[in-house]
Design a protein around this motif. Structure first.
Motif, PDB file in Angstrom:
ATOM      1  N   LYS A 572       0.837  -1.189   0.000  1.00  0.00           N
ATOM      2  CA  LYS A 572       0.000   0.000   0.000  1.00  0.00           C
ATOM      3  C   LYS A 572       0.876   1.244   0.000  1.00  0.00           C
ATOM      4  N   GLY A 573       0.305   2.322  -0.487  1.00  0.00           N
ATOM      5  CA  GLY A 573       0.952   3.623  -0.430  1.00  0.00           C
ATOM      6  C   GLY A 573      -0.062   4.657   0.004  1.00  0.00           C
ATOM      7  N   ILE A 574       0.395   5.674   0.696  1.00  0.00           N
ATOM      8  CA  ILE A 574      -0.486   6.760   1.124  1.00  0.00           C
ATOM      9  C   ILE A 574      -0.184   7.966   0.250  1.00  0.00           C
ATOM     10  N   LEU A 575      -1.184   8.454  -0.439  1.00  0.00           N
ATOM     11  CA  LEU A 575      -1.033   9.604  -1.322  1.00  0.00           C
ATOM     12  C   LEU A 575      -1.812  10.780  -0.757  1.00  0.00           C
ATOM     13  N   TYR A 576      -1.090  11.835  -0.383  1.00  0.00           N
ATOM     14  CA  TYR A 576      -1.702  13.066   0.098  1.00  0.00           C
ATOM     15  C   TYR A 576      -1.775  14.076  -1.054  1.00  0.00           C
ATOM     16  N   TYR A 577      -2.927  14.708  -1.183  1.00  0.00           N
ATOM     17  CA  TYR A 577      -3.112  15.755  -2.182  1.00  0.00           C
ATOM     18  C   TYR A 577      -2.664  17.098  -1.601  1.00  0.00           C
ATOM     19  N   PRO A 578      -2.251  18.030  -2.462  1.00  0.00           N
ATOM     20  CA  PRO A 578      -1.903  19.363  -1.949  1.00  0.00           C
ATOM     21  C   PRO A 578      -3.109  20.000  -1.264  1.00  0.00           C
ATOM     22  N   LEU A 579      -2.859  20.782  -0.255  1.00  0.00           N
ATOM     23  CA  LEU A 579      -3.944  21.514   0.384  1.00  0.00           C
ATOM     24  C   LEU A 579      -4.536  22.515  -0.604  1.00  0.00           C
ATOM     25  N   ASN A 580      -5.863  22.546  -0.629  1.00  0.00           N
ATOM     26  CA  ASN A 580      -6.584  23.489  -1.494  1.00  0.00           C
ATOM     27  C   ASN A 580      -6.207  23.311  -2.964  1.00  0.00           C
ATOM     28  N   PHE A 581      -6.049  22.055  -3.405  1.00  0.00           N
ATOM     29  CA  PHE A 581      -5.665  21.817  -4.793  1.00  0.00           C
ATOM     30  C   PHE A 581      -6.809  22.190  -5.743  1.00  0.00           C
ATOM     31  N   ARG A 621       3.601  18.582   6.249  1.00  0.00           N
ATOM     32  CA  ARG A 621       2.660  19.698   6.224  1.00  0.00           C
ATOM     33  C   ARG A 621       3.189  20.865   5.376  1.00  0.00           C
ATOM     34  N   LEU A 622       4.464  21.185   5.504  1.00  0.00           N
ATOM     35  CA  LEU A 622       5.009  22.282   4.721  1.00  0.00           C
ATOM     36  C   LEU A 622       4.955  21.978   3.226  1.00  0.00           C
ATOM     37  N   LEU A 623       5.183  20.737   2.854  1.00  0.00           N
ATOM     38  CA  LEU A 623       5.091  20.365   1.440  1.00  0.00           C
ATOM     39  C   LEU A 623       3.652  20.465   0.944  1.00  0.00           C
ATOM     40  N   LEU A 624       2.697  20.019   1.760  1.00  0.00           N
ATOM     41  CA  LEU A 624       1.293  20.129   1.365  1.00  0.00           C
ATOM     42  C   LEU A 624       0.877  21.590   1.225  1.00  0.00           C
ATOM     43  N   GLU A 625       1.365  22.420   2.148  1.00  0.00           N
ATOM     44  CA  GLU A 625       1.037  23.851   2.102  1.00  0.00           C
ATOM     45  C   GLU A 625       1.612  24.501   0.843  1.00  0.00           C
ATOM     46  N   GLN A 626       2.738  23.980   0.348  1.00  0.00           N
ATOM     47  CA  GLN A 626       3.407  24.603  -0.789  1.00  0.00           C
ATOM     48  C   GLN A 626       3.040  23.961  -2.113  1.00  0.00           C
ATOM     49  N   GLY A 627       1.990  23.152  -2.121  1.00  0.00           N
ATOM     50  CA  GLY A 627       1.446  22.689  -3.387  1.00  0.00           C
ATOM     51  C   GLY A 627       2.062  21.442  -3.959  1.00  0.00           C
ATOM     52  N   TYR A 628       2.441  20.486  -3.093  1.00  0.00           N
ATOM     53  CA  TYR A 628       2.970  19.203  -3.551  1.00  0.00           C
ATOM     54  C   TYR A 628       2.015  18.068  -3.211  1.00  0.00           C
ATOM     55  N   PHE A 629       1.919  17.083  -4.107  1.00  0.00           N
ATOM     56  CA  PHE A 629       1.475  15.763  -3.690  1.00  0.00           C
ATOM     57  C   PHE A 629       2.609  15.156  -2.853  1.00  0.00           C
ATOM     58  N   VAL A 630       2.259  14.381  -1.849  1.00  0.00           N
ATOM     59  CA  VAL A 630       3.263  13.664  -1.073  1.00  0.00           C
ATOM     60  C   VAL A 630       2.835  12.208  -0.991  1.00  0.00           C
ATOM     61  N   TYR A 631       3.757  11.312  -1.304  1.00  0.00           N
ATOM     62  CA  TYR A 631       3.448   9.891  -1.478  1.00  0.00           C
ATOM     63  C   TYR A 631       4.362   9.070  -0.575  1.00  0.00           C
ATOM     64  N   PHE A 632       3.755   8.148   0.181  1.00  0.00           N
ATOM     65  CA  PHE A 632       4.499   7.250   1.068  1.00  0.00           C
ATOM     66  C   PHE A 632       4.262   5.809   0.614  1.00  0.00           C
ATOM     67  N   PRO A 633       5.085   5.268  -0.280  1.00  0.00           N
ATOM     68  CA  PRO A 633       4.891   3.877  -0.714  1.00  0.00           C
ATOM     69  C   PRO A 633       5.556   2.881   0.240  1.00  0.00           C
ATOM     70  N   ASP A 634       4.955   1.710   0.345  1.00  0.00           N
ATOM     71  CA  ASP A 634       5.564   0.618   1.116  1.00  0.00           C
ATOM     72  C   ASP A 634       6.677  -0.043   0.314  1.00  0.00           C
ATOM     73  N   ILE A 635       7.707  -0.484   1.033  1.00  0.00           N
ATOM     74  CA  ILE A 635       8.833  -1.189   0.423  1.00  0.00           C
ATOM     75  C   ILE A 635       9.102  -2.456   1.220  1.00  0.00           C
ATOM     76  N   VAL A 636       9.207  -3.580   0.535  1.00  0.00           N
ATOM     77  CA  VAL A 636       9.630  -4.838   1.154  1.00  0.00           C
ATOM     78  C   VAL A 636      10.773  -5.407   0.320  1.00  0.00           C
ATOM     79  N   TYR A 637      11.509  -6.356   0.908  1.00  0.00           N
ATOM     80  CA  TYR A 637      12.703  -6.866   0.255  1.00  0.00           C
ATOM     81  C   TYR A 637      12.535  -8.321  -0.151  1.00  0.00           C
ATOM     82  N   GLY A 638      13.152  -8.665  -1.299  1.00  0.00           N
ATOM     83  CA  GLY A 638      13.106 -10.025  -1.810  1.00  0.00           C
ATOM     84  C   GLY A 638      14.487 -10.539  -2.142  1.00  0.00           C
ATOM     85  N   ASP A 639      14.528 -11.585  -2.947  1.00  0.00           N
ATOM     86  CA  ASP A 639      15.785 -12.267  -3.242  1.00  0.00           C
ATOM     87  C   ASP A 639      16.776 -11.418  -4.024  1.00  0.00           C
TER      88      ASP A 639
END
Length: 836
Positions: A572-581, A621-639
C-alpha cells in the motif's frame, strides 16, 4: 524606431514579479517558523482517579512546556493552563501538583487557587493517599515535608539528603543530625520513627517490597568500597555484608529473593588499571568486540543470607552473568559472548544453576526475550516459531504454541500464562500444561494494555510480565487489514466496548483503578488531536478540540493506493493531495521512502515541523502547504536484494498513480533518511523517473559498511546486512554479486538528476564519510550534487538552527527542480555554468 507598448506585456511582467515574490515568501525562514508555530500537538494525557480532571502537554515546534488542564464536566476549553512545567501528579481527586524549575504548586482544581512552594528540588505524590512530599534545596536546609492534599503540613525533617517511598506508603528519609551522624527516619502521616543511626554517611536505601527490612548503603571512609548492611525493621537488628566479603567493589545492587532472608547481590568490581602496553592485540576468535572501545564494568554475583551470615558466589569463569528469577534455589547463568558471531542477535546458551548442589544444567540456546514467573518456577521463551516453557525445578520443557501467540503474561496467582496474539487471548494452565483460547476476537491482533512489567535486574533481556485476572483487562484489538483499532474491557469472557472500531490514531488511553472512567487522545490525517472522555456505559464526549483555527486540514484529501511488487506481494501507499488543490491544475509530487510506511503514516495529523520538531529535513505539512502531492509507498525486500527490491517497489508504486492527471509526472522528487537515504542513493543510480533527489545520512558503499564497526549498535555492521534491516540473508563471501548489484557507489555514474546529500559529522550510526564518498563519486562523474555536512550534528539533527537550515534547503531544492523557483543562489552555484 520606438515600438508601441503592449499593456498585456506589462500585466505579464507584474504577474511574474508577483509570482517571484510569492515563491520567495514561501521559503522565508520567518514565515516558515510562523507556520510551524501556528499548529500544535497534544501529548502525555493524564487523568485524576475520579475521572474529572485531565492534563495534556501542548507542543509547538519550538515550545513544548505548556500544560493544559481540563474539567470533564465542562467541555469546550481548558479549565486552566500552566507554563514551564516539568512534571505533574494528582495527590488527591481534585488537586494537581506541578513543578516548574525550583517552584512547586499545589493547585486546587475546583477553586482554581494555588499554594506555592519555592526552592523545591523534588516533589512526589503518594500512590495510595491524598498526600505529597516536598524536598527543598540547600537554601531551604534540605528540608523534607509531608503534606496533605489540602496543603496542611503533616510531618517534616531537616538536613535530608534523600527519601524513598515504600509500597505501603511508608516514607524512609535519610538525614544528618546536629551531631553529624546520619539517620534513617520512617515517616507515616504524623508519626516519625528513627530506625537506624550511623556515624557514616548513608548514600542510598533499598526498601523490601513488603516492608520487612532495608538494605542500607554507606560510604566507607577507610576505602572506596561502600558499607552495606541489612536492617530488620521489626527488631532493628543489622547484619553487615563487609565481614563476609573481602573483594573491593564500587557499587552494589540488591534484589529480593525471599524477603528478610535471601537476597541476590550484584557488584560492580574495580576495573583493572588502564592498559599502557605498546600494542593492542586483536584475535580472530575475540568475543565482545564492543569492549575494545568501551571497557565494561566487571560484575560479580552472589546470594546473600544476612541473618544466616552466608554469602555464596554465583557463576564461574565461563558463565560470567547470573539472573535472579525469584527462586531461592535456582538461578539463570550464561556467558553473553559465548555464541556471539555478530551475524544476528546474540543467542544465549542458558544454564540453570542449582546453588544447593552447586551444579549447572543446560536449559536451551535461545535468541529472543525470556519471561519468568513470579514464583521463579517457570520460564518462557520463543524458539523455532513456537513458545517453549521450561519448568525450573524439574528441568523439563515442552512446546506451548506457535507464532499466533505473542506476549506471555503470568497470572499473579501463579496458575497460568495468558498470551495475547492473533484472533484472541490464549491461556496456558501451568498445572495441567494445556493451552486453550479464552477470549475469541477473530480477525484481530489482541494486545493487553494494563499488564505489569518488571525487568529482571542486571541488564539482560529478561522480564516478568503479569496480569491480575481479578481485575478487568484493557485490550487493544487491531484489524491490520483495514488498519483499524478498537478497545475493550474484558473480564471473565465478557467484553465491554471502550472505543468502537476506528481508523483514527488513538494515544494515551487512561483508565482509573475502578475501570469506570476512560480518556484518550485521538487524531486523523484530516483531524487535529482532540481529548475524549468516557464514563463506562455512556458515549464518549469530546472535551477539547485542538487547532480550531486549522480549517484547511479539514478538506485534506488522502488516498490509500494498493499495488503489488514484481513478486506479487500486496503493498500500500499513502497519497496526500496538496492543500486546497485545483482540479484544473497539475502539481509536482515528493515521494518519501523508508520501508513499510502505510501503517504508521495513515492516520497522523500533519503539523508543520521546521525547528526542533523536524530533525531530518522532511515536513509533510510544509510540502502540502506549498502545493505538492506527497506519497508514502511501502517497500519490502526479496531475493534480488535491498536496493533492487526498493527500486522495484517504488516503480510499481509510481505505476499505481500514473493515471492521476493532477500529478505532473515529469516533476517528481524522491527523499529518504538513514535507511531511506541508502534506498534513495540506490534508486538515483537506477531510475529516470525522478527530477530531483534528497538523501540524508544514508549508506552509499554497502561493501565498505558491511566490514565496518557500528558505534550506535556497538557491533560489526555485517549483521545488519545478513539478518537485520537490509535483509540480504546471505554473507558477502557467499554472494558477492548480490552486494555489488545493490551497491549505490558502483553505479554512481548513472545518476541523471540533481541530488542533495546531507549528514551530521558526529553520526555514530551511518559514518558521515559514506555521504562524502558518494559526493566524491558524483563529482568525479560530473553529476549535479550539493552536499551539506552539519559539523556538530549526528544521525539526525538536534540544534534548531540546523533543523531550520536543512528544512529550508530541502524546500528550496524541490522548489527549484520541481516548481521552477529560481531564488536559491546556493543551488545556482552548482547548477548554472557561469556561477562562481
Amino acid at each position: 524606431m520606438m515600438k508601441s507598448f503592449n499593456p498585456l506585456f506589462l500585466l505579464f511582467l507584474c504577474l511574474l514579479l508577483a509570482v517571484g515574490q510569492e515563491l520567495t515568501a514561501q521559503n522565508d525562514p520567518e514565515k516558515l517558523q510562523k507556520m510551524a508555530d501556528s499548529h500544535y500537538e497534544l501529548s502525555k494525557l493524564k487523568m485524576s482517579e475520579n475521572g474529572r480532571w485531565l492534563t495534556a502537554w501542548k507542543s509547538y515546534d519550538l515550545n513544548r512546556d505548556t500544560l493544559l488542564i481540563f474539567d470533564s464536566r465542562a467541555p469546550g476549553k481548558p479549565a486552566a493552563y500552566r507554563t514551564k512545567v516539568t512534571n505533574i501528579s494528582f495527590p488527591g481527586s481534585n488537586c494537581l501538583l506541578t513543578k516548574s524549575g525550583q517552584r512547586a504548586e499545589l493547585l486546587n482544581l475546583e477553586k482554581q487557587t494555588g499554594a506555592y512552594f519555592h526552592g523545591v528540588k523534588r516533589v512526589q505524590a503518594l500512590k495510595n493517599k491524598d498526600q505529597f512530599v516536598l524536598h527543598y534545596n540547600a537554601e531551604g536546609d534540605n528540608r523534607f515535608e509531608l503534606r496533605h492534599a489540602s496543603s496542611d503540613l503533616l510531618n517534616e525533617a531537616s538536613r535530608v539528603s534523600s527519601f524513598y517511598l515504600a509500597e505501603d506508603d511508608h516514607i524512609y528519609v535519610v538525614s544528618e543530625t546536629e551531631n553529624s551522624e546520619f539517620e534513617v527516619l520512617r515517616i507515616r502521616d504524623q508519626v516519625t520513627e528513627t530506625v537506624y543511626l550511623s556515624p557514616r554517611k548513608i548514600s542510598s536505601l533499598t526498601v523490601d517490597p513488603g516492608g520487612q527490612g532495608i538494605m542500607i548503603h554507606e560510604q566507607n571512609p577507610e576505602d572506596s568500597s561502600p558499607n552495606i548492611l541489612y536492617l530488620d525493621l521489626k527488631t532493628k537488628t543489622t547484619w553487615p555484608l563487609n565481614g563476609l566479603l573481602s573483594r573491593p567493589f564500587q557499587r552494589a545492587f540488591t534484589d529480593v529473593i525471599s524477603e528478610g532472608r535471601v537476597y541476590s547481590l550484584r557488584l560492580w568490581v574495580q576495573r583493572t588499571k588502564e592498559d599502557t602496553s605498546l600494542v593492542d592485540i586483536w584475535y580472530g576468535n575475540d568475543k565482545g568486540l564492543e569492549e575494545k572501545f568501551y571497557p565494561p564494568t566487571r560484575e560479580a554475583y552472589y546470594v546473600w543470607e544476612p541473618k544466616n551470615k552466608k554469602l555464596q558466589p554465583l557463576g564461574n569463569k565461563q558463565l560470567t552473568k547470573s539472573a535472579n528469577i525469584g527462586n531461592k534455589r535456582y538461578f539463570l547463568s550464561f556467558d553473553p559472548y559465548l555464541l556471539q558471531d555478530y551475524t544476528k542477535r546474540a543467542p544465549l546458551k542458558l544454564f540453570r544453576y542449582d546453588r544447593l548442589e552447586n551444579t549447572y544444567t543446560v536449559i536451551d540456546t535461545l535468541s529472543y526475550s525470556l519471561y519468568t514467573s513470579p514464583d521463579g518456577q517457570d520460564v518462557l521463551y520463543f524458539k523455532n516459531n513456537s513458545w517453549q516453557v521450561y519448568h525450573i525445578p524439574s528441568g523439563t520443557a515442552m512446546t506451548v504454541g506457535g507464532s499466533q501467540l505473542k506476549t506471555p503474561y503470568f497470572t499473579t496467582d501463579d496458575k497460568a500464562v495468558l498470551f495475547d496474539g492473533d484472533d484472541g487471548l490464549w491461556r496456558f494452565d501451568l498445572e495441567d500444561r494445556q493451552l486453550s483460547r479464552t477470549g475469541n476476537f477473530e480477525g484481530t491482533r489482541v494486545r493487553i494494555l494494563n499488564e505489569s512489567s518488571k525487568p529482571i535486574p542486571g541488564g539482560f533481556n529478561f522480564s516478568r510480565k503479569t496480569v491480575d485476572l481479578e481485575k478487568p483487562l484493557v485490550l487493544e484489538l487491531l484489524d491490520s487489514l483495514n488498519n483499524e483499532r478498537s478497545y475493550v474491557l474484558w473480564k471473565k469472557g465478557k467484553p465491554k466496548t471502550i472505543i468502537p472500531k476506528t481508523s483514527k490514531r488513538i494515544q494515551y488511553l487512561n483508565y482509573n483503578q475502578a475501570y469506570d472512567c476512560f480518556s484518550w487522545l485521538e487524531e486523523d490525517y484530516n483531524l487535529p488531536p482532540r481529548v475524549v472522555f468516557k464514563a463506562m456505559g455512556k458515549p464518549g464526549r469530546l472535551l477539547y478540540q485542538s487547532n480550531p483555527q486549522d480549517t484547511a486540514i479539514l478538506s485534506l484529501k488522502r488516498e490509500i493506493v494498493s499495488y503489488t511488487n514484481s513478486d506479487g506481494v500486496p503493498l500500500k501507499g499513502i497519497l496526500y493531495y496538496p492543500l486546497n488543490f485545483d482540479h484544473s491544475k497539475q502539481y509536482p509530487m515528493v515521494v518519501h521512502i523508508y520501508q513499510v510506511q502505510s501503517k504508521k503514516r495513515a492516520n497522523q495529523y500533519p503539523v508543520a515541523a521546521y525547528g526542533k520538531a523536524n530533525n531530518d529535513g522532511f515536513s509533510l505539512r510544509l510540502l502540502l502547504e506549498q502545493g505538492y502531492f506527497v506519497y508514502f509507498p511501502d517497500i519490502v525486500y526479496g531475493d534480488k536484494g535491498t536496493g533492487l527490491s526498493a527500486l522495484d517497489c517504488v516503480n510499481h508504486a509510481l505505476d499505481a498513480v500514473s493515471s492521476n492527471g493532477l500529478i505532473d509526472h515529469e516533476k517528481i522528487g524522491l527523499i529518504g533518511h538513514s535507511h531511506g537515504g541508502y534506498e534513495t542513493n540506490f534508486i538515483a543510480t537506477h531510475s529516470s523517473r525522478f527530477a530531483a533527489y534528497v538523501s540524508g545520512a544514508g549508506n552509499s558503499d554497502i561493501v565498505r559498511s558491511y566490514f565496518s564497526f557500528n558505534f550506535n549498535f556497538l557491533s560489526p555492521f555485517y549483521w545488519q546486512y545478513e539478518t537485520g534491516q537490509y535483509d540480504m540473508n546471505q554473507s558477502f563471501s557467499d554472494n558477492k554479486d548480490l552486494y555489488f548489484q545493490n551497491n549505490p557507489i558502483h553505479y554512481v555514474d548513472r545518476v541523471n538528476a540533481p541530488i542533495l546529500l546531507w549528514t551530521g559529522k558526529n553520526d555514530r550510526n551511518i559514518y558521515w564519510e559514506q555521504t562524502m564518498e558518494f559526493y566524491i563519486g558524483l563529482k568525479r562523474n560530473n553529476k549535479k550534487v550539493v552536499a551539506l555536512f552539519y559539523t556538530k550534528e549526528a544521525h539526525a539533527l538536534f540544534a534548531p538552527e540546523a533543523c531550520r537550515d536543512l528544512t529550508s534547503r530541502v524546500l528550496q531544492w524541490f522548489g527549484y527542480f520541481l516548481k521552477g523557483e529560481t531564488n536559491a543562489e546556493w543551488i545556482d552555484q552548482e547548477i548554472k555554468e557561469d556561477a562562481g
